[in-house]
Design a protein around this motif. Structure first.
Motif, PDB file in Angstrom:
ATOM      1  N   UNK A  90      14.897  13.160  27.425  1.00  0.00           N
ATOM      2  CA  UNK A  90      15.931  12.124  27.576  1.00  0.00           C
ATOM      3  C   UNK A  90      16.666  12.253  28.913  1.00  0.00           C
ATOM      4  N   UNK A  91      17.242  11.137  29.376  1.00  0.00           N
ATOM      5  CA  UNK A  91      17.987  11.134  30.637  1.00  0.00           C
ATOM      6  C   UNK A  91      19.262  11.958  30.527  1.00  0.00           C
ATOM      7  N   UNK A  92      19.914  11.832  29.366  1.00  0.00           N
ATOM      8  CA  UNK A  92      21.163  12.569  29.195  1.00  0.00           C
ATOM      9  C   UNK A  92      21.173  13.253  27.840  1.00  0.00           C
ATOM     10  N   UNK A  93      21.901  14.339  27.786  1.00  0.00           N
ATOM     11  CA  UNK A  93      22.158  14.990  26.500  1.00  0.00           C
ATOM     12  C   UNK A  93      23.622  14.761  26.170  1.00  0.00           C
ATOM     13  N   UNK A  94      23.899  14.447  24.921  1.00  0.00           N
ATOM     14  CA  UNK A  94      25.286  14.340  24.475  1.00  0.00           C
ATOM     15  C   UNK A  94      25.595  15.559  23.655  1.00  0.00           C
ATOM     16  N   UNK A  95      26.540  16.301  24.117  1.00  0.00           N
ATOM     17  CA  UNK A  95      26.775  17.620  23.538  1.00  0.00           C
ATOM     18  C   UNK A  95      28.212  17.714  23.062  1.00  0.00           C
ATOM     19  N   UNK A  96      28.364  17.896  21.736  1.00  0.00           N
ATOM     20  CA  UNK A  96      29.721  18.027  21.196  1.00  0.00           C
ATOM     21  C   UNK A  96      30.139  19.485  21.344  1.00  0.00           C
ATOM     22  N   UNK A  97      31.116  19.683  22.198  1.00  0.00           N
ATOM     23  CA  UNK A  97      31.517  21.055  22.494  1.00  0.00           C
ATOM     24  C   UNK A  97      32.787  21.408  21.731  1.00  0.00           C
ATOM     25  N   UNK A  98      32.719  22.473  20.964  1.00  0.00           N
ATOM     26  CA  UNK A  98      33.896  22.933  20.223  1.00  0.00           C
ATOM     27  C   UNK A  98      34.611  23.975  21.063  1.00  0.00           C
ATOM     28  N   UNK A  99      35.839  23.677  21.473  1.00  0.00           N
ATOM     29  CA  UNK A  99      36.586  24.634  22.287  1.00  0.00           C
ATOM     30  C   UNK A  99      36.876  25.878  21.464  1.00  0.00           C
ATOM     31  N   UNK A 100      36.723  27.012  22.097  1.00  0.00           N
ATOM     32  CA  UNK A 100      36.826  28.285  21.374  1.00  0.00           C
ATOM     33  C   UNK A 100      38.228  28.492  20.778  1.00  0.00           C
ATOM     34  N   UNK A 101      39.272  28.279  21.602  1.00  0.00           N
ATOM     35  CA  UNK A 101      40.604  28.649  21.136  1.00  0.00           C
ATOM     36  C   UNK A 101      41.457  27.455  20.698  1.00  0.00           C
ATOM     37  N   UNK A 102      40.832  26.344  20.406  1.00  0.00           N
ATOM     38  CA  UNK A 102      41.600  25.234  19.858  1.00  0.00           C
ATOM     39  C   UNK A 102      40.687  24.468  18.916  1.00  0.00           C
ATOM     40  N   UNK A 103      41.284  23.559  18.180  1.00  0.00           N
ATOM     41  CA  UNK A 103      40.471  22.827  17.208  1.00  0.00           C
ATOM     42  C   UNK A 103      39.837  21.597  17.835  1.00  0.00           C
ATOM     43  N   UNK A 104      40.032  21.471  19.197  1.00  0.00           N
ATOM     44  CA  UNK A 104      39.527  20.285  19.877  1.00  0.00           C
ATOM     45  C   UNK A 104      38.002  20.205  19.889  1.00  0.00           C
ATOM     46  N   UNK A 105      37.487  19.020  19.729  1.00  0.00           N
ATOM     47  CA  UNK A 105      36.063  18.768  19.867  1.00  0.00           C
ATOM     48  C   UNK A 105      35.877  17.635  20.844  1.00  0.00           C
ATOM     49  N   UNK A 106      35.094  17.843  21.871  1.00  0.00           N
ATOM     50  CA  UNK A 106      34.847  16.730  22.772  1.00  0.00           C
ATOM     51  C   UNK A 106      33.360  16.601  23.036  1.00  0.00           C
ATOM     52  N   UNK A 107      32.916  15.382  23.231  1.00  0.00           N
ATOM     53  CA  UNK A 107      31.505  15.183  23.519  1.00  0.00           C
ATOM     54  C   UNK A 107      31.331  14.961  25.015  1.00  0.00           C
ATOM     55  N   UNK A 108      30.465  15.780  25.618  1.00  0.00           N
ATOM     56  CA  UNK A 108      30.223  15.657  27.052  1.00  0.00           C
ATOM     57  C   UNK A 108      28.792  15.222  27.309  1.00  0.00           C
ATOM     58  N   UNK A 109      28.621  14.525  28.410  1.00  0.00           N
ATOM     59  CA  UNK A 109      27.270  14.117  28.812  1.00  0.00           C
ATOM     60  C   UNK A 109      26.735  15.119  29.828  1.00  0.00           C
ATOM     61  N   UNK A 110      25.461  15.430  29.706  1.00  0.00           N
ATOM     62  CA  UNK A 110      24.768  16.286  30.662  1.00  0.00           C
ATOM     63  C   UNK A 110      23.562  15.517  31.160  1.00  0.00           C
ATOM     64  N   UNK A 111      23.356  15.531  32.470  1.00  0.00           N
ATOM     65  CA  UNK A 111      22.218  14.772  32.999  1.00  0.00           C
ATOM     66  C   UNK A 111      21.045  15.690  33.321  1.00  0.00           C
ATOM     67  N   UNK A 112      19.866  15.093  33.268  1.00  0.00           N
ATOM     68  CA  UNK A 112      18.613  15.801  33.480  1.00  0.00           C
ATOM     69  C   UNK A 112      18.531  16.380  34.885  1.00  0.00           C
ATOM     70  N   UNK A 113      18.086  17.616  34.976  1.00  0.00           N
ATOM     71  CA  UNK A 113      17.967  18.200  36.301  1.00  0.00           C
ATOM     72  C   UNK A 113      16.542  18.650  36.622  1.00  0.00           C
ATOM     73  N   UNK A 114      15.832  19.118  35.663  1.00  0.00           N
ATOM     74  CA  UNK A 114      14.476  19.599  35.916  1.00  0.00           C
ATOM     75  C   UNK A 114      14.223  20.848  35.101  1.00  0.00           C
ATOM     76  N   UNK A 115      13.095  21.450  35.357  1.00  0.00           N
ATOM     77  CA  UNK A 115      12.788  22.668  34.617  1.00  0.00           C
ATOM     78  C   UNK A 115      13.763  23.772  34.987  1.00  0.00           C
ATOM     79  N   UNK A 116      14.012  24.635  34.027  1.00  0.00           N
ATOM     80  CA  UNK A 116      14.958  25.703  34.328  1.00  0.00           C
ATOM     81  C   UNK A 116      14.324  26.676  35.322  1.00  0.00           C
ATOM     82  N   UNK A 117      15.141  27.181  36.221  1.00  0.00           N
ATOM     83  CA  UNK A 117      14.634  28.108  37.226  1.00  0.00           C
ATOM     84  C   UNK A 117      14.283  29.450  36.600  1.00  0.00           C
ATOM     85  N   UNK A 118      13.421  30.159  37.285  1.00  0.00           N
ATOM     86  CA  UNK A 118      13.011  31.445  36.725  1.00  0.00           C
ATOM     87  C   UNK A 118      14.082  32.513  36.869  1.00  0.00           C
TER      88      UNK A 118
END
Lengths: 659, 659
Positions: free
Chosen positions: A118-146
């Motif tokens: 997919x072009x983007x990943x939607x990732x619901x991130x749970x903040x460690x020290x609060x009850x906040x939840x936010x969804x962030x977009x991540x864009x495609x970059x390529x294969x992970x480096x070695x």
């Protein structure tokens, strides 16, 4: 060396500043994203700053070299070396903050089912020290480096898109705009032979040798990958050699050959590479039908790019001729730059080759549009492209140096590297010598052996080869290709670039030659010695007739009779050149300015014999050695060519004498 | 309108090309990633092409307007309008291919535990129709947009980083480099008052009104957010107004006031914004200690940025004075550009304000470095910055237009928009009139009421306000701020920009005024009518003494006595101005060139009274109306100011007469 010491110091301070910036503690938890954006901005700035410093350093060092008349290292070589130093410091400096990463998997019930990541990943991130939840977009970059990338290293390695879309176009346009057209067209046959046939030979020879050897060694590289390497490494770079040539005032015909070959073979290599890539896309092996498809593809891309470039150039000429934009030099210059740049983009967007398009656009702009520009714009467009060209070139070479250490996708394959060096030497040999001998059979002012040797030696690799290699690093083979290409670029630029002056004198190539003198009297005749000495002055006039093939002759006539009167404000007008029946149309296409102006040689194609630039020569840094006090607007208006202009303008007698 | 029709047509063809490109079917499954990269490249190219076309269109239409002497729309207004049209087409055109996305969650056993979302996600993607598994990296982009973005729309909305790092610096540098320094320094007191005090007043008035109203309405916007809006919207834009001013040859003092105010208030607004942001970071409410911290912060950022800019400017002067870079104009111009750009980057990297740094760097470059440059470089640097300035400006305004429709983070809050418009009018009123009356108490050549009215009217918003607003769109409040700011920019640029010529004549502001005439005889005295008519010619000479505060006088003396002899190749040398005991040092810092040259007025600070540019005036598109045939190298060397130069150079008599 002062420059070197300063370089090291500057580089270290930039790197420590980088470390400081990244290590900066962040404030509260709520504005963490703003902080993040701020850090990104700071690192972006530092990253550009790094390259800016490298360029400043290069400029100052070049000046010192020039001042001391030291010619053993050219600016591109310097830029590469400084780049390597800074790259190494970045890589091995204390900073170990790598980019944070998190492994993720698809959410349950996710319905994405296409065959592409997919072009983007939607990732619901749970903040460690609060009850906040936010969804962030991540864009495609390529294969992970070695290896884990640190933030600086990742930033210092920027997007190949920038490279191709921003840095290359001005370099290539500049090449076309500053082309010595007269000498270029006189040697067109030889240049085309070297560029088209020669590059193809080189591609297959290099590809074949590399593949054969790697097959014996048992490497996994496919034939298509080898061929791809052959194609991209066949693009020779004109920058370094030509700077030295114009610096030393080398014979113009040798200049034209080297320049023409290296500019056109860039285009050929690019088109070959993309043809091979799309060929590789259809099958992994070798099929006859696909092979012919690749040839058709090649011809299509090349001709369409050529057409786009020429049409856009002519369109600019028409726009500047039929409007009075001339009255507003700023608008005029802006239009000129924008039209030229859009040529590149149009070709790229249409899946053709921007480089070819922008090259021919540059030639058309110089041939037609330049005539219609105001004096200010003539000076300014020259100066602007000169500077852009200089900065882009040196930036690219710095970047090649830096990326040698910082780019994450390098893959060192020693056997491949060794065979590649051998293969490119053989490939260059098979390109230059057989074709030169072949050309010499039909060609009257023959190419002397020392010119052949110099052509062979001029096979430096540069920006285009690197750009093609870095474009895709999806497979292991492509990673090895990138590493090997970078290495070849660095070695040839530093080694061959540094030795050029030496080699010129070893080969007995005439330097400090006056253009016209060479052209009329000593064409292809080495002054000192050399095997071509027997073909001398008396054949020079015949040669003109021979050199111009009928196609070229017809074009030249058509150009003088219709194209120039139509596209420029120069005399003769279409009213003079077209038959009477077309008079109304011809009148419509003739401007008042064109009619009213006297015959002013200044307005006639003044670029033909002159170079464009700060002080008169393309890479003219040294030209001012001769005319330090002579301002630019005096030096390069080509007043000296008034005689040849007169020949050209009298239509009947222009039969290809001067295109 | 020909331009409009052509614009629509061009825009539609670009958009359909975009759709075609994106809809292009992809080949086999294995090279899917290469294909993807290729598509990305194609879209990138098209995206830049889109803006290039917009600019070409703008250039051609401006020409038509200028040609027909139509002054009701300025180029920036045109760029915005074309941008809006293309943005709307992009948004509502047939293309519905949205970016593909996939919801993901953290993998089991993932150990990432920081309080920030990770920089990258590593995502193991299982291909649907093969057993292949590959891990791809995805980089952080920001919060997911509320509406689905299509690929074109996402691409047409590019990174604010590019905006800040690439487009703004040349605009601001150009402003500093082309500053009419004499008039600027003569009105320094008023300019500083308007810029520092006025912008602060405007910030708090706008912030207060907006917050008060929104509080009544029950909006959730915090006081800090309101204040932030107040600060960023207080940055007025000089571009449009000044283009018209120099076009019409408006009174130089009015020009200096408007120019000085809008350039400096950009800087003030930027620093205020960042001070408020960091203040907001420490607490949501209002605390006295934090407030003072913000003031200290403001002073620190402003003064450090000023120092970096000036030091880098002086460093360039030293480099160009003590090396013979002059012999190589290309190297010289490259160094000049690189040093200036690195100033911006250094300040940004050090968390200061690049805009302030590059502004003062530009002033120093014009004041000192310009003297040391070769003739070619003088012409070329001017031309280059002119063009960069023109292109960047129009690009930004096109972009503001396009992004109105394509940017994903707009939030329309009608009550906020309405109150914002009212607030900025009141804020501008509270800035100009009270301060003008206050200034008039002490000031001898008083600011007449029609000048005040014009200053009030000149409060257009532009690139800086927009740039500050788009920098962060993390919260709903910030999104509303962006939308409102964009709208204010568009409305003021089109409306006020279009009405400027009208308003000038309504207010009876003298136009077509000769610089020197105004300066010496009619200072601040309107030619036609106006309440300031009683203060006339006889006070003009006294005013000089009054205007120059002692600090300025001391600096002026120091500058002539030490800075110019040290930093430039002009006379007198340090040997003439320093006491005998310092002679060895002075000799070391004096170049042979400086000693040997005769007194050449051309070498003395020739920028003082002249503007820089294509044809002689900053936004000089129209200047060629007067001197079409006069080439640039004749028009702007400031020969006319030789008299004032002579005054300045005789040190004893130079007591602040001409700084």
């Amino acid at each position: 060396m002062a420059g070197g010491g300063g370089g090291g110091f500057l580089a270290i301070s930039v790197v420590s500043l980088l470390n400081y910036v990244i290590a900066k503690p962040s404030a509260g938890t709520d504005i963490v994203l703003d902080e993040k954006a701020l850090t990104t901005h700071r690192i972006d700035s530092l990253n550009i700053l790094l390259y800016t410093f490298l360029l400043i350093l290069t400029v100052v060092t070049i000046w010192i070299f020039k001042y001391r008349r030291a010619r053993y290292l050219h600016e591109t070589g310097l830029a590469v070396i400084y780049g390597l130093i800074v790259g190494a410091i970045l890589r091995y400096s204390g900073d170990n903050t790598s980019l944070s990463h998190m492994r993720v998997v698809a959410a349950t019930g996710e319905g994405y089912k296409e065959n592409v990541p997919p072009d983007t990943l939607w990732f619901k991130y749970a903040y460690a020290n609060s009850s906040q939840n936010r969804t962030y977009a991540y864009t495609f970059k390529g294969e992970i480096p070695e290896t884990l990338e640190t933030e600086i290293v990742q930033k210092a390695t920027f997007d190949p898109e920038i490279f191709f879309n921003i840095l290359l176009p001005p370099i290539i346009f500049s090449a076309g705009y500053s082309l010595k057209r007269k000498h270029f067209f006189k040697n067109l046959g030889a240049i085309f032979t070297f560029a088209f046939l020669g590059t193809t030979i080189s591609t297959f020879v290099v590809g074949g040798i590399v593949h054969g050897f790697l097959y014996l060694v048992g490497s996994s590289m496919t034939f298509i990958d080898s061929l791809l390497f052959g194609a991209l490494i066949s693009a020779t770079d004109p920058v370094t050699i030509l700077a030295i040539f114009s610096d030393l005032h080398v014979d113009v015909n040798l200049y034209a050959l080297v320049f023409g070959e290296s500019v056109l073979n860039d285009a050929v290599a690019i088109v070959l590479t993309s043809a091979i890539e799309s060929y590789g896309g259809t099958s992994g092996g070798f099929e006859t039908s696909a092979f012919f498809l690749a040839i058709v593809n090649f011809l299509w891309i090349f001709s369409m790019s050529f057409i786009i470039g020429s049409v856009m150039g002519c369109l600019t000429a028409i726009l500047t001729k039929f409007t009075r934009l001339k009255d507003f030099p700023l608008l005029e210059a802006a239009l000129f730059v924008l039209m030229s740049y859009s040529t590149f983009l149009m070709a790229e967007a249409a899946d053709l080759t921007g480089i070819v398009a922008v090259l021919f656009c540059g030639i058309c702009q110089a041939h037609y549009t330049y005539n219609n520009l105001s004096t200010e714009s003539r000076i300014n467009t020259k100066a602007i492209f000169e500077l852009l060209n200089f900065l882009s070139e040196n930036f690219i070479f710095s970047y090649i140096g830096v990326s040698m250490f910082t780019f994450a996708h390098h893959k060192w394959d020693v056997s491949f590297i060794c065979i590649a060096f051998i293969a490119i030497i053989i490939g260059r040999f098979m390109n230059i010598y057989p074709l030169s001998f072949l050309l010499n059979i039909g060609r009257q002012p023959k190419i002397p052996v020392n010119f052949m040797n110099m052509l062979f030696f001029s096979g430096l690799r540069g920006a285009i080869a690197f750009g093609l290699a870095i474009r895709s690093t999806n497979s292991d083979a492509r990673k090895s290709i990138l590493t090997t290409t970078s290495l070849i670029v660095i070695v040839t630029v530093i080694l061959c670039g540094g030795l050029t002056t030496q080699v010129l004198s070893w080969l007995g190539i005439p330097v400090d030659v006056n253009d016209d003198e060479t052209h009329h009297l000593n064409q292809f005749q080495p002054i000192r010695n050399g095997p071509g000495a027997e073909e001398g002055g008396e054949t020079a006039t015949d040669s003109n007739k021979f050199e111009k093939a009928w196609l070229l002759r017809i074009w030249s006539q058509f150009d003088v009779r219709y194209m120039k009167p139509f596209l420029t404000n120069s005399r003769p007008t279409l009213l003079d050149t077209t038959p009477l029946c077309c008079a109304p149309l011809a009148r419509l296409l003739t401007t008042t300015e064109q009619l009213t102006q006297g015959h002013n040689p200044l307005n006639d194609d003044m670029l033909d014999d002159t170079l464009i630039g700060f002080g008169g020569v393309r890479t003219s840094i040294d030209s001012s050695r001769q005319n330090v006090t002579k301002p630019v607007y005096d030096g390069d208006l080509g007043l000296g060519s008034a005689g040849s202009v007169a020949t050209r303008v009298s239509v009947a007698g222009s039969r290809g004498q001067d295109l």
